[in-house]
Write a protein that holds these residues in place. Structure first.
Motif, short mmCIF file in Angstrom:
data_model
loop_
_atom_site.label_atom_id
_atom_site.label_comp_id
_atom_site.label_asym_id
_atom_site.label_seq_id
_atom_site.Cartn_x
_atom_site.Cartn_y
_atom_site.Cartn_z
N TYR A 195 5.19 -2.00 -8.76
CA TYR A 195 5.47 -2.14 -7.04
C TYR A 195 6.44 -3.12 -6.92
O TYR A 195 6.56 -3.87 -5.90
CB TYR A 195 4.01 -2.97 -6.66
N HIS A 254 4.93 6.40 -4.51
CA HIS A 254 5.15 7.11 -3.09
C HIS A 254 4.20 6.43 -2.06
O HIS A 254 2.86 6.60 -2.22
CB HIS A 254 5.07 8.61 -3.40
N ARG B 322 -12.08 -1.26 -12.09
CA ARG B 322 -10.48 -1.93 -12.23
C ARG B 322 -10.87 -3.45 -12.58
O ARG B 322 -11.28 -4.20 -11.78
CB ARG B 322 -10.01 -1.93 -11.03
N GLN B 324 -9.85 -7.12 -12.94
CA GLN B 324 -8.61 -8.06 -12.28
C GLN B 324 -9.30 -9.34 -11.80
O GLN B 324 -10.28 -9.30 -11.16
CB GLN B 324 -7.86 -7.15 -11.44
N ASP B 406 -9.66 1.80 6.33
CA ASP B 406 -8.60 0.76 6.02
C ASP B 406 -9.35 -0.14 5.14
O ASP B 406 -8.46 -0.62 4.15
CB ASP B 406 -8.83 0.20 7.62
N LEU B 407 -10.75 -0.51 5.04
CA LEU B 407 -11.31 -1.22 4.03
C LEU B 407 -11.12 -0.73 2.60
O LEU B 407 -10.86 -1.23 1.50
CB LEU B 407 -12.55 -1.62 4.23
N ILE B 409 -8.75 1.12 1.55
CA ILE B 409 -7.26 0.80 1.00
C ILE B 409 -7.25 -0.52 0.50
O ILE B 409 -6.50 -0.90 -0.27
CB ILE B 409 -6.35 1.14 2.09
N GLN B 410 -7.75 -1.33 1.46
CA GLN B 410 -7.77 -2.87 0.87
C GLN B 410 -8.45 -3.17 -0.34
O GLN B 410 -7.77 -3.93 -1.34
CB GLN B 410 -8.24 -3.71 2.02
N GLY B 413 -5.97 -2.22 -2.82
CA GLY B 413 -4.62 -2.92 -2.82
C GLY B 413 -3.42 -1.97 -3.07
O GLY B 413 -3.58 -1.04 -2.27
N GLY B 414 -2.45 -2.48 -3.69
CA GLY B 414 -1.08 -1.61 -3.64
C GLY B 414 -1.42 -0.16 -4.17
O GLY B 414 -0.86 0.58 -3.59
N ALA B 415 -2.47 -0.02 -5.00
CA ALA B 415 -2.62 1.49 -5.27
C ALA B 415 -3.12 2.22 -4.18
O ALA B 415 -2.73 3.44 -3.86
CB ALA B 415 -3.62 1.54 -6.52
N TYR B 417 -2.32 1.92 -1.14
CA TYR B 417 -1.22 2.43 -0.24
C TYR B 417 -0.39 3.50 -0.68
O TYR B 417 0.61 4.01 0.26
CB TYR B 417 -0.23 1.13 0.07
N THR B 418 -0.50 4.13 -2.04
CA THR B 418 0.48 4.79 -2.61
C THR B 418 -0.42 6.32 -2.40
O THR B 418 -1.56 6.43 -2.38
CB THR B 418 0.58 4.83 -3.87
N ARG B 419 0.45 7.34 -2.43
CA ARG B 419 -0.23 8.77 -2.30
C ARG B 419 -0.62 9.12 -3.71
O ARG B 419 -1.21 10.46 -3.74
CB ARG B 419 1.05 9.67 -1.40
N GLU B 420 -0.57 8.31 -4.48
CA GLU B 420 -1.00 8.57 -5.92
C GLU B 420 -2.74 8.72 -5.83
O GLU B 420 -3.40 9.04 -6.70
CB GLU B 420 -0.55 7.73 -7.12
N GLU B 424 -5.05 6.66 1.26
CA GLU B 424 -4.42 6.58 2.25
C GLU B 424 -4.50 8.10 3.01
O GLU B 424 -4.18 7.93 4.24
CB GLU B 424 -3.03 6.39 1.96
#
Lengths: 596, 596
Positions: A195, A254, B322, B324, B406-407, B409-410, B413-415, B417-420, B424
């Motif tokens: 990122y 992406h 995950r 973390q 929306d939640l 996505i949150q 996190g960063g993941a 926000y990606t199209r992977e 999203e």
């Protein structure tokens, strides 16, 4: 295309709310006056309008490509970068002697607002570069500064911050990138970062990565982390380029939005040949990075505010020009359709946007004003207040900016959902902001678990003092009396809640006190922005008291109405949040993984 | 990939909350039993999993292309269509004699939920086709039915609803598409329609458009509107194809999400040769279309609920796996990171999603149950209640489904926000739902300006009676006593508010009463879903009272916790909404265009 910002609003905030001209009394800013300030803003607006806005949609539709060897961005991004660099804005805050403008942060933030509105993705490159340059400038050796600062200030090099790793995300204390001392005093860096915005591109001839890593043998956790300068291309002492460093782009990520800015996975030291230079002292990496991070967090707030602002202006423009439907009391088919801005529910959606985005911009400018006061002052108060507010400056716009964009889409209806109109891109771009540079959850723990209690809670006392000063002034004005009472009602609840949470923290009920930190972050954020709305309403009444010019009286009426909307429609939620926080509600805390 | 739905939740809703088996006592459904129901659900899940879900991301990344002549969709969409059609689901609710399954709406809705979760874009084609077929089935002549129904039921043809025009948007009374009588009894249609989903594609050999138009000379406004069947390709009486009709694709609209479904601008009668057949009586077009529209509105609610549900399951899966960070009371770097689902703020985000999406699914199934009761019943009560609830069934999931995404996505996190990762796309897809088939604003006016007062307010009385029955049962259970009291507190406020608004409407204060209709829509929506959460909690306790199986007790604990979350965290906003509504707050109403 609608404007990037309401210039009258920006001027009002700078000169009437935050007293920009007062700053010129400080020795550092003595050569500035309103004319120099205005001329910098004009330049920023022009470059943003001419070189950033036009390719905002194009950069979104044509995201950077990686062919396995090189990254390609569209030509317009390079052109925008060049114009930005040539304007001197990359080092606007620095000394004249270093080629800077000795610009106050307040004005710098205002100048940046045009770019964030015009094209947040392309603006990402210069903003990250400024932030990286500032860290090297603050903590680097003379040799390091000579090697990198002129190139960063002039735009030959760009900069990044390389913190996150795939396995540890935001938990930086667990990062595993290694640094091994080499005979020449430099280090060999090895690890993978993820990122990393702007981590590779074809815009600048070199990229300077600021990389967090652990020197071999250093202790676990945050105290073992150091910061390294790792250039993509090795650099001679005079800043000229040498051979490639062992930094490889593993791939591009992406994203849903913010597509013009590359987001990268970088491999450092795949060939064990990655050279890094220790910045400052070993073990202080996270502290240094947080200088950059705090600046970046305020920058995220500004970006979120301005993407929100852009969407607001676009939807306002649409609503004023789109005829559709009738007033609820006039349904006859022979009557003419009205413009949709006449529908009360459309006014609601525009008013909410106005309250969110103008309030968010005011909040960011307040933060910038505090940076100036901090740098000029000696008692440290401004810095303490800024520290307290940083999680809010980052989070409030990141939460309400996307809400504004959501409403902007709704105002446009079906049109807003298509890529033929700009608001859907705003919605996608802005969704990044609650995530990067520390998520909402992290900001809320930072605020409630740490910032609030530092310096014996002095930050909150300073905040309250400023609020009371506004309240005293506003209470004198008949138009604001009722809003002042309503605001005070909520403020009392915030204070009571804070005391109660503080008490629990002191008796060791950490988990219970922090369980609903997200509510507290939003609650204090709304209080701060509600205060700024009162402040704006108060100052608008004062500033334009003698004017009968319609533009002025409309402006004042708009500020009063938005202040009323924010305090009556948004702040009451504080009551509910206070209730849940004060009773240490366990709905979330008690939930178990197996119950989902 | 995570599951499309929590099957235990769906079974619980169908069989324990909405008593699906009771429906088999009705003559129409007498040949069904739980086995046939389950087998249809299994088939739906299998087709959705095997033929819809796998290309959900691919269809998003490869949206339909128009080369100026033909539209091309990816092959997987055609394959999915074929499997759907062959399963008989296109006419599942219709008579055995017509090739249908005589399936109750409740089960049909449950079967559809799998497709909406798997791939809402591809599911759009069959769902629109079913809706169009139902209108022709209900109002068409025998000849029209013979010509189109078998082809629509078997999937040879698809269907659309063509209402919106570029200049009039949602204000259908102003539409200008013209219909001129021809000598053969048909009409010549001329006009342009916009945002027509599935308006062109290469999936079926023909497309049957249901077009709203005004017969030449008909009166202005809604009473002059008629409904026409306009096939893309002319059709012989036996359903075989003849020459092309004069319907041209002017272009595709490019959407933020829902990209797999074409959204089209269609020109009817550019060559003055566009043949249309009047459906039913002239001047009743809008009434007929509203049959389709009401079905479509409930369908939108289901789509929003299921896209929300899909994102919830994906984020739940991620959070469970995950690692973390650490617990807030355990910061030592030597401790092992925990899975993020252990963080209270992540639990909050998952619990809110659960409350929104399971509540929304329950709401949609309630609507389907009411359709069944309406069709079987004689007193009309179910239909009256369904009418009242339709704006809520459309809007609540459309508002809270995107919030859930929306939640989601949150949580990632960063993941996220990606199209992977899939969330999203959920966020983008779901953003359509508050817009199409009548925006939130339109639903709120429909509810507060019309539905609430029809039949002397009987709908609300029927709703209250159902709520009181749940409250009486739940009040018997010690685990629910406190929640029942809290719910009743909010319910009282809703009732008081409704009376006050009704009073204002009666004295002609229409504009004031309707000014804040959006608040009322959300308020009543939260009340209905809060009731359903109590109902689910109550029924969960009953259903699994005797079980000591961990899967069951976890399920019950989850339903209780989500009910508590919804009533404690979401419903209190009703207090604030009631306050603004009861004082007829004028913040939005008084705002002027020039003040923005």
């Amino acid at each position: 295309m609608s404007k990037l910002i309401n210039n009258k609003d920006l001027e009002f905030l700078l000169y009437n709310v935050f007293n920009a001209e007062q700053l010129t009394q400080l020795p550092r800013f003595a050569e500035h006056d309103r004319t120099t300030f205005d001329s910098i803003l004009t330049t920023a607006e022009r470059i943003a309008t001419d070189y950033f806005a036009p390719h905002n949609a194009k950069a979104d539709a044509n995201e950077p490509q990686f062919d396995g060897k090189n990254v390609t961005t569209i030509a317009e991004v390079k052109d925008a970068w060049r114009h930005f660099a040539e304007s001197g804005l990359l080092c606007a805050k620095h000394d004249y002697a270093e080629g800077g403008m000795q610009l106050p942060s307040l004005l710098h933030m205002a100048a940046n607002s045009f770019f964030m509105s015009a094209n947040p993705s392309t603006a990402g490159y210069p903003f990250l570069t400024s932030a990286a340059a500032n860290v090297i400038h603050a903590f680097g050796s003379d040799e390091q500064k000579a090697m990198f600062i002129p190139a960063l200030f002039s735009g030959r090099f760009s900069g990044t911050m390389a913190l996150t790793e795939p396995d540890v995300g935001s938990s930086l204390g667990d990062l595993s990138t290694k640094a091994v001392p080499a005979a020449d005093g430099s280090y060999r860096i090895k690890g993978q970062k993820m990122y990393i915005s702007g981590g590779d591109q074809d815009i600048t001839e070199n990229i300077v990565h600021l990389v967090l890593a652990r020197i071999e043998g250093a202790e676990k956790g945050v105290k073992g982390i150091s910061l390294f300068i790792v250039p993509k291309v090795m650099t001679h002492p005079d800043g000229s380029l040498a051979e490639r460093n062992d930094v490889q782009l593993a791939g591009l990520l992406h994203k849903m939005g913010y597509r013009g800015t590359t987001s990268t996975v970088l491999n450092f030291g795949e060939q064990d040949q990655c050279v890094g230079y220790l910045l400052g002292e070993a073990g202080k990496g996270l502290m240094y990075m947080f200088k950059m991070m705090n600046e970046a967090r305020i920058g995220v707030g500004l970006g979120a505010a301005m993407i929100g602002y852009r969407g607001y202006l676009a939807s306002l423009d649409y609503a004023r020009n789109r005829p559709q439907g009738r007033c609820v009391t006039e349904k006859g088919p022979d009557s003419k359709p009205i413009n949709i801005i006449e529908h009360t529910d459309v006014k609601r959606m525009l008013l909410a946007q106005k309250a969110y985005v103008e309030g968010s911009l005011a909040l960011c400018l307040l933060a910038a004003r505090l940076v100036d006061e901090q740098e000029a002052g000696s008692d440290g108060d401004a810095g303490i207040l800024l520290d307290l507010l940083t999680p809010i400056v980052k989070s409030f716009p990141s939460f309400y900016g996307p809400r504004a964009n959501d409403l902007a889409i709704q105002v446009l209806g079906g049109a807003g959902y298509t890529r033929e109109y700009p608001v859907e891109q705003c919605y996608r771009d802005n969704r990044l902001n609650p995530i990067h540079e520390g998520t909402h959850g992290i900001q809320s723990l930072d605020l409630l678990g740490r910032k609030l209690w530092q310096h014996n809670g002095k930050g909150l006392k300073l905040l309250m003092a400023r609020m009371h000063s506004t309240l005293a002034s506003a209470a004198q004005k008949p138009q604001l009396g009722e809003l002042v009472s309503e605001f005070e009602h909520y403020l009392t609840q915030v204070q009571t809640t804070t005391l109660k949470l503080g008490g629990a923290m002191q008796t060791g009920q950490i988990e219970e006190a922090l369980a609903n930190s997200a509510l507290f972050l939003d609650m204090l954020g709304k209080t701060v922005v509600g205060w700024l709305w009162l402040e704006m309403a108060d100052k608008a009444l004062v500033t334009f008291a003698a004017s009968s010019n319609a533009e002025d009286t409309d402006f004042v009426a708009g500020k009063l109405q938005a202040a009323q909307y924010f305090i009556r429609w948004e702040m009451p939620e504080i009551e509910l949040q206070a209730r849940l926080l004060q009773r240490f509600d366990r709905s979330c805390l008690d939930m178990q993984s197996a119950w989902f």
